[in-house]
Design a protein around this motif. Structure first.
Motif, PDB file in Angstrom:
ATOM      1  N   ASN A   1       0.816  -1.216   0.000  1.00 24.03           N
ATOM      2  CA  ASN A   1       0.000   0.000   0.000  1.00 24.03           C
ATOM      3  C   ASN A   1       0.848   1.264   0.000  1.00 24.03           C
ATOM      4  OD1 ASN A   1      -2.765  -0.700  -0.183  1.00 24.03           O
ATOM      5  ND2 ASN A   1      -2.620  -1.623   1.849  1.00 24.03           N
TER       6      ASN A   1
ATOM      7  N   ARG B   1      -7.813  -7.537  -3.299  1.00 22.69           N
ATOM      8  CA  ARG B   1      -9.096  -6.845  -3.155  1.00 22.69           C
ATOM      9  C   ARG B   1      -9.468  -6.658  -1.685  1.00 22.69           C
ATOM     10  NH1 ARG B   1      -9.528  -9.857  -7.737  1.00 22.69           N
ATOM     11  NH2 ARG B   1     -10.452 -11.674  -6.719  1.00 22.69           N
TER      12      ARG B   1
ATOM     13  N   LYS C   1      -7.519  -4.009  -0.135  1.00 21.47           N
ATOM     14  CA  LYS C   1      -7.696  -2.726  -0.835  1.00 21.47           C
ATOM     15  C   LYS C   1      -6.381  -2.173  -1.382  1.00 21.47           C
ATOM     16  CE  LYS C   1     -11.902  -1.399   1.637  1.00 21.47           C
ATOM     17  NZ  LYS C   1     -12.364  -2.726   1.857  1.00 21.47           N
ATOM     18  N   ILE C   2      -5.616  -3.053  -2.002  1.00 19.75           N
ATOM     19  CA  ILE C   2      -4.344  -2.655  -2.610  1.00 19.75           C
ATOM     20  C   ILE C   2      -4.628  -2.155  -4.023  1.00 19.75           C
ATOM     21  CG2 ILE C   2      -2.078  -3.456  -3.396  1.00 19.75           C
ATOM     22  CD1 ILE C   2      -2.261  -5.542  -1.063  1.00 19.75           C
ATOM     23  N   ASN C   3      -4.233  -0.937  -4.290  1.00 21.40           N
ATOM     24  CA  ASN C   3      -4.431  -0.335  -5.602  1.00 21.40           C
ATOM     25  C   ASN C   3      -3.378  -0.885  -6.567  1.00 21.40           C
ATOM     26  OD1 ASN C   3      -5.064   1.353  -7.758  1.00 21.40           O
ATOM     27  ND2 ASN C   3      -3.829   3.034  -6.959  1.00 21.40           N
ATOM     28  N   VAL C   4      -3.826  -1.602  -7.584  1.00 19.59           N
ATOM     29  CA  VAL C   4      -2.922  -2.176  -8.579  1.00 19.59           C
ATOM     30  C   VAL C   4      -2.792  -1.190  -9.730  1.00 19.59           C
ATOM     31  CG1 VAL C   4      -2.544  -4.096 -10.177  1.00 19.59           C
ATOM     32  CG2 VAL C   4      -3.527  -4.528  -7.901  1.00 19.59           C
ATOM     33  N   GLY C   5      -1.577  -0.697  -9.940  1.00 16.16           N
ATOM     34  CA  GLY C   5      -1.332   0.267 -10.997  1.00 16.16           C
ATOM     35  C   GLY C   5      -1.102  -0.369 -12.351  1.00 16.16           C
TER      36      GLY C   5
ATOM     37  N   GLY D   1       4.487   4.394  -9.874  1.00 15.11           N
ATOM     38  CA  GLY D   1       3.060   4.332  -9.615  1.00 15.11           C
ATOM     39  C   GLY D   1       2.309   5.165 -10.625  1.00 15.11           C
ATOM     40  N   PRO D   2       1.082   5.533 -10.345  1.00 17.50           N
ATOM     41  CA  PRO D   2       0.399   5.301  -9.079  1.00 17.50           C
ATOM     42  C   PRO D   2       0.041   3.825  -8.906  1.00 17.50           C
ATOM     43  CG  PRO D   2      -1.132   6.240 -10.666  1.00 17.50           C
ATOM     44  CD  PRO D   2       0.218   6.218 -11.331  1.00 17.50           C
ATOM     45  N   GLY D   3      -0.120   3.413  -7.671  1.00 18.58           N
ATOM     46  CA  GLY D   3      -0.477   2.042  -7.353  1.00 18.58           C
ATOM     47  C   GLY D   3       0.722   1.113  -7.363  1.00 18.58           C
ATOM     48  N   THR D   4       0.423  -0.153  -7.124  1.00 21.78           N
ATOM     49  CA  THR D   4       1.446  -1.204  -7.042  1.00 21.78           C
ATOM     50  C   THR D   4       1.693  -1.810  -8.406  1.00 21.78           C
ATOM     51  OG1 THR D   4       0.839  -1.723  -4.775  1.00 21.78           O
ATOM     52  CG2 THR D   4       1.937  -3.461  -6.002  1.00 21.78           C
TER      53      THR D   4
END
Length: 195
Positions: free
Chosen positions: A38, A87, A90-94, A150-153
């Motif tokens: 995160n 999910r 709530k990890i944002n996958v870039g 990023g953004p995200g992972t």
């Protein structure tokens, strides 16, 4: 007897230091690194989920999945669980990059959906190939990783040999090695994640 112990300390001190260092490295690499995913610019390198066997059959063709080693039922379940973990946390996958091998694509698609996955040949397996090829490909892969902001992972689904060449870690099937680029262009291992 008491005089013998102090005289042994200088001769065994280097071995004790090496053992403690090895111990610290294995503890660090075994750390649960889900929270690190995160963080801004996070990167995780997943070994594809369970696909029984080693290497590929002699008749292997890159664009012909039946000629390859593929995920079994356990591997497909592991891949789905990886996606569920992302999910639920709530990890944002870039971005999701995958080797072009069917077992890596399938792992990535089952976890993150077909539309999210992009082929990246720099992460293709080089198992059994010359060190010149593996060194050049590892340099290409590292260059992609150190540019990520990023953004995200950034999620990469690749092979054990690739991850070991990049990090020194030998992951199990479906294990992810979380890394952070260092200022010198190397990759700092933050820990690992499993489904």
């Amino acid at each position: 007897m008491n005089r013998l112990i102090p005289s042994l300390i200088p001769s065994i001190a280097p071995f004790l230091g090496a053992a403690l260092l090895a111990s610290a490295v294995s503890v660090a690499s075994a750390a649960d690194a889900w929270p690190d995913l995160n963080q801004p610019g996070a990167i995780v390198l997943f070994r594809h989920a369970t696909a029984p066997g080693i290497g590929d059959p002699a008749n292997f063709k890159l664009n012909d999945c039946p000629t390859q080693r593929n995920l079994d039922d356990t591997g497909r379940a592991e891949a789905r669980k990886l996606g569920e973990q992302f999910r639920s946390r709530k990890i944002n996958v870039g971005a999701v990059l995958s080797s072009q091998w069917c077992r890596t694509r399938d792992t990535a698609r089952l976890a993150f959906g077909n539309e999210a996955v992009k082929d990246e040949p720099a992460f293709n397996s080089f198992f059994g190939r010359s060190s010149g090829i593996s060194d050049a490909q590892t340099a290409q892969a590292r260059a992609i990783l150190v540019r990520w902001r990023g953004p995200g992972t950034l999620v990469v689904v690749t092979h054990q040999v690739n991850i070991t060449a990049l990090t020194g870690v030998n992951p199990t099937s479906a294990e992810g090695v979380v890394v952070r680029p260092a200022a010198d262009g190397s990759l700092q291992v933050m820990g690992s994640v499993t489904p």
